[in-house]
Write a protein that holds these residues in place. Structure first.
Motif, short mmCIF file in Angstrom:
data_model
loop_
_atom_site.label_atom_id
_atom_site.label_comp_id
_atom_site.label_asym_id
_atom_site.label_seq_id
_atom_site.Cartn_x
_atom_site.Cartn_y
_atom_site.Cartn_z
N ALA A 48 0.83 -1.21 0.00
CA ALA A 48 0.00 0.00 0.00
C ALA A 48 0.86 1.25 0.00
O ALA A 48 0.58 2.23 -0.71
CB ALA A 48 -0.93 0.00 1.21
N ARG A 49 1.92 1.24 0.78
CA ARG A 49 2.82 2.40 0.83
C ARG A 49 3.51 2.61 -0.51
O ARG A 49 3.67 3.75 -0.98
CB ARG A 49 3.84 2.21 1.94
CG ARG A 49 3.25 2.35 3.34
CD ARG A 49 4.23 1.92 4.40
NE ARG A 49 3.72 2.19 5.75
CZ ARG A 49 4.29 1.73 6.85
NH1 ARG A 49 5.36 0.95 6.78
NH2 ARG A 49 3.77 2.02 8.05
N GLN A 52 0.99 3.97 -2.92
CA GLN A 52 0.71 5.38 -2.65
C GLN A 52 1.84 6.27 -3.14
O GLN A 52 1.60 7.35 -3.69
CB GLN A 52 0.48 5.60 -1.15
CG GLN A 52 0.12 7.05 -0.82
CD GLN A 52 -0.26 7.24 0.64
OE1 GLN A 52 -0.63 6.29 1.32
NE2 GLN A 52 -0.17 8.47 1.11
N LEU A 55 1.40 6.66 -6.81
CA LEU A 55 0.30 7.57 -7.08
C LEU A 55 0.72 9.02 -6.86
O LEU A 55 0.37 9.91 -7.65
CB LEU A 55 -0.90 7.23 -6.21
CG LEU A 55 -1.63 5.92 -6.50
CD1 LEU A 55 -2.75 5.71 -5.49
CD2 LEU A 55 -2.18 5.92 -7.91
N GLU A 56 1.46 9.28 -5.79
CA GLU A 56 1.88 10.65 -5.50
C GLU A 56 2.83 11.19 -6.56
O GLU A 56 2.76 12.37 -6.94
CB GLU A 56 2.49 10.71 -4.10
CG GLU A 56 1.44 10.55 -3.00
CD GLU A 56 2.04 10.36 -1.62
OE1 GLU A 56 3.28 10.18 -1.54
OE2 GLU A 56 1.27 10.36 -0.63
N ARG A 152 -5.18 -1.71 -3.59
CA ARG A 152 -6.22 -1.30 -2.62
C ARG A 152 -7.26 -2.40 -2.45
O ARG A 152 -7.78 -2.61 -1.35
CB ARG A 152 -6.89 0.01 -3.04
CG ARG A 152 -7.95 0.45 -2.03
CD ARG A 152 -8.46 1.84 -2.32
NE ARG A 152 -9.07 1.96 -3.61
CZ ARG A 152 -10.33 1.62 -3.89
NH1 ARG A 152 -11.12 1.11 -2.94
NH2 ARG A 152 -10.81 1.78 -5.11
N ALA A 219 -5.78 6.12 3.00
CA ALA A 219 -4.86 7.06 2.36
C ALA A 219 -4.70 6.73 0.89
O ALA A 219 -4.65 7.63 0.03
CB ALA A 219 -3.51 7.03 3.07
N LEU A 220 -4.62 5.44 0.58
CA LEU A 220 -4.47 5.01 -0.81
C LEU A 220 -5.70 5.39 -1.62
O LEU A 220 -5.59 5.89 -2.75
CB LEU A 220 -4.24 3.50 -0.84
CG LEU A 220 -3.87 2.87 -2.19
CD1 LEU A 220 -2.61 3.51 -2.76
CD2 LEU A 220 -3.68 1.37 -2.02
N GLN A 221 -6.87 5.19 -1.05
CA GLN A 221 -8.10 5.54 -1.76
C GLN A 221 -8.19 7.04 -2.01
O GLN A 221 -8.63 7.48 -3.08
CB GLN A 221 -9.31 5.07 -0.97
CG GLN A 221 -10.64 5.35 -1.69
CD GLN A 221 -11.82 4.66 -1.02
OE1 GLN A 221 -11.65 3.86 -0.12
NE2 GLN A 221 -13.01 4.96 -1.49
N ARG A 223 -5.68 9.12 -2.44
CA ARG A 223 -4.77 9.46 -3.53
C ARG A 223 -5.34 9.01 -4.88
O ARG A 223 -5.16 9.68 -5.89
CB ARG A 223 -3.41 8.83 -3.30
CG ARG A 223 -2.65 9.30 -2.09
CD ARG A 223 -2.14 10.75 -2.22
NE ARG A 223 -3.16 11.72 -1.93
CZ ARG A 223 -3.63 11.99 -0.72
NH1 ARG A 223 -3.14 11.36 0.34
NH2 ARG A 223 -4.55 12.89 -0.53
N GLU A 224 -6.00 7.85 -4.89
CA GLU A 224 -6.62 7.35 -6.12
C GLU A 224 -7.65 8.36 -6.64
O GLU A 224 -7.68 8.68 -7.84
CB GLU A 224 -7.31 6.02 -5.86
CG GLU A 224 -6.39 4.83 -5.73
CD GLU A 224 -7.17 3.57 -5.44
OE1 GLU A 224 -8.39 3.56 -5.69
OE2 GLU A 224 -6.57 2.60 -4.97
N TRP A 307 -3.45 4.14 -12.83
CA TRP A 307 -2.62 4.01 -11.63
C TRP A 307 -1.14 3.81 -11.94
O TRP A 307 -0.32 3.79 -11.04
CB TRP A 307 -3.12 2.84 -10.78
CG TRP A 307 -4.62 2.78 -10.66
CD1 TRP A 307 -5.43 1.74 -10.94
CD2 TRP A 307 -5.49 3.83 -10.20
NE1 TRP A 307 -6.74 2.05 -10.71
CE2 TRP A 307 -6.81 3.33 -10.26
CE3 TRP A 307 -5.29 5.14 -9.78
CZ2 TRP A 307 -7.92 4.09 -9.90
CZ3 TRP A 307 -6.39 5.90 -9.42
CH2 TRP A 307 -7.68 5.38 -9.47
#
Length: 318
Positions: A48-49, A52, A55-56, A152, A219-221, A223-224, A307
């Motif tokens: 997940a990290r 993320q 994504l960032e 996710r 947090a992932l959602q 950023r998505e 993604w």
């Protein structure tokens, strides 16, 4: 560089070695691997990290692309081939030559000419690929496929399968760890559920992040959702500027050629004479110009997979 999983194995092995003195040296690490294998939450947390972070990075790329719209830059007219476009870029470079004197000037001029000739030579080998030109119709923007992020989904599935009550989650993990400790009981002397439970508590105390998976999912959602909104904005902005898929491909192909030509230049180490210095600096100066020109020409295409981290212009097409 030690990754998170290796660091955790080392941490758990240290805890076990201290809690089980007299155990053979290789046993705590072997047990640590087994224990972490029955605790997938931690690897999912790493996934997940990592997702993320990707994504960032992508959000930064898309926002930067939006900030530089409307992608206006002087380009040859529609129908111009890549070969003709490269020759046009070579002519533009020749206009930038400067008057210099002495041995340095001779080297600089020689380096300048060599660089431009190499670009002209490349122009003779590229495929025709004529420029299609910007679209004149008002076609709908191409938007990315709103497929779910697989990381996710995996994290959400794991969170949904865990007990909702924190105390119940801890007990569930304590049992999983305790079962592994008992399984190694012949090597460690762990021969009761009470002893296994006490050591499992020590292991869990050394892994405080194990219960942060729901936060990582949220947090992932977030950023998505941010990225998907940016991709939609970019798609609309490009459509309003007439940037269709064919025009974007052509511009990026030209930018890629310019970057690859610039990348043929490497600084000369240990250069001492004026001619060599001038030759090298001319090449480096023109390489910088080509990279800057490539930045102006390139367009960030809206992808099918929203993604994925977008490729650089100098990376090959998949």
């Amino acid at each position: 560089m030690v990754d998170a999983d290796q660091q955790r194995r080392s941490t758990v092995a240290t805890v076990l070695a201290r809690a089980l003195p007299g155990t053979a040296a290789d046993v705590p690490l072997a047990m640590a691997r087994e224990i972490l294998d029955v605790l997938p939450d931690l690897r999912l947390l790493d996934d997940a990290r990592a997702a993320q972070a990707t994504l960032e990075q992508t959000i930064e790329r898309v926002q930067a692309e939006l900030d530089r719209s409307p992608w206006t830059v002087e380009l040859p007219p529609p129908g111009t081939s890549l070969s003709e476009a490269l020759r046009a870029e070579a002519r533009l470079l020749r206009r930038t030559t400067a008057t210099k004197t002495g041995t340095y000037a001779i080297g600089f001029t020689a380096g300048f000419d060599a660089f431009v000739r190499a670009l002209e030579a490349r122009a003779t080998t590229v495929g025709p690929q004529p420029r299609p030109g910007v679209a004149t119709d008002s076609s709908a923007p191409v938007v990315p496929d709103e497929r779910p992020n697989s990381v996710r989904l995996a994290v959400s599935s794991r969170v949904a399968g865990l007990p909702a009550d924190p105390a119940a989650r801890e007990e569930y993990r304590r049992i999983l760890i305790g079962n592994e400790l008992v399984r190694y009981g012949h090597d460690t002397g762990v021969n009761s559920t009470e002893m296994a439970s006490a050591i499992a508590n020590l292991v869990l105390a050394a892994l405080p992040e194990i219960d942060t998976l729901p936060e990582a999912r949220d947090a992932l959602q977030a950023r998505e959702e941010e990225l998907l909104a940016l991709w939609h904005r970019l798609a609309v902005a490009q459509a309003e500027c007439g940037l269709n898929a064919a025009e974007t491909r052509w511009r990026n192909a030209l930018a890629r050629e310019l970057r690859q030509q610039a990348d043929t230049v490497t600084p000369n180490a240990g250069m001492t004479d004026s001619f060599t210095i001038g030759f090298s600096l001319a090449n480096q100066s023109l390489a910088r110009k080509l990279r800057a020109r490539a930045d102006e020409i390139s367009v960030l295409p809206v992808p099918i997979d929203p993604w994925a981290l977008p490729k650089r212009d100098d990376e090959p097409e998949s």
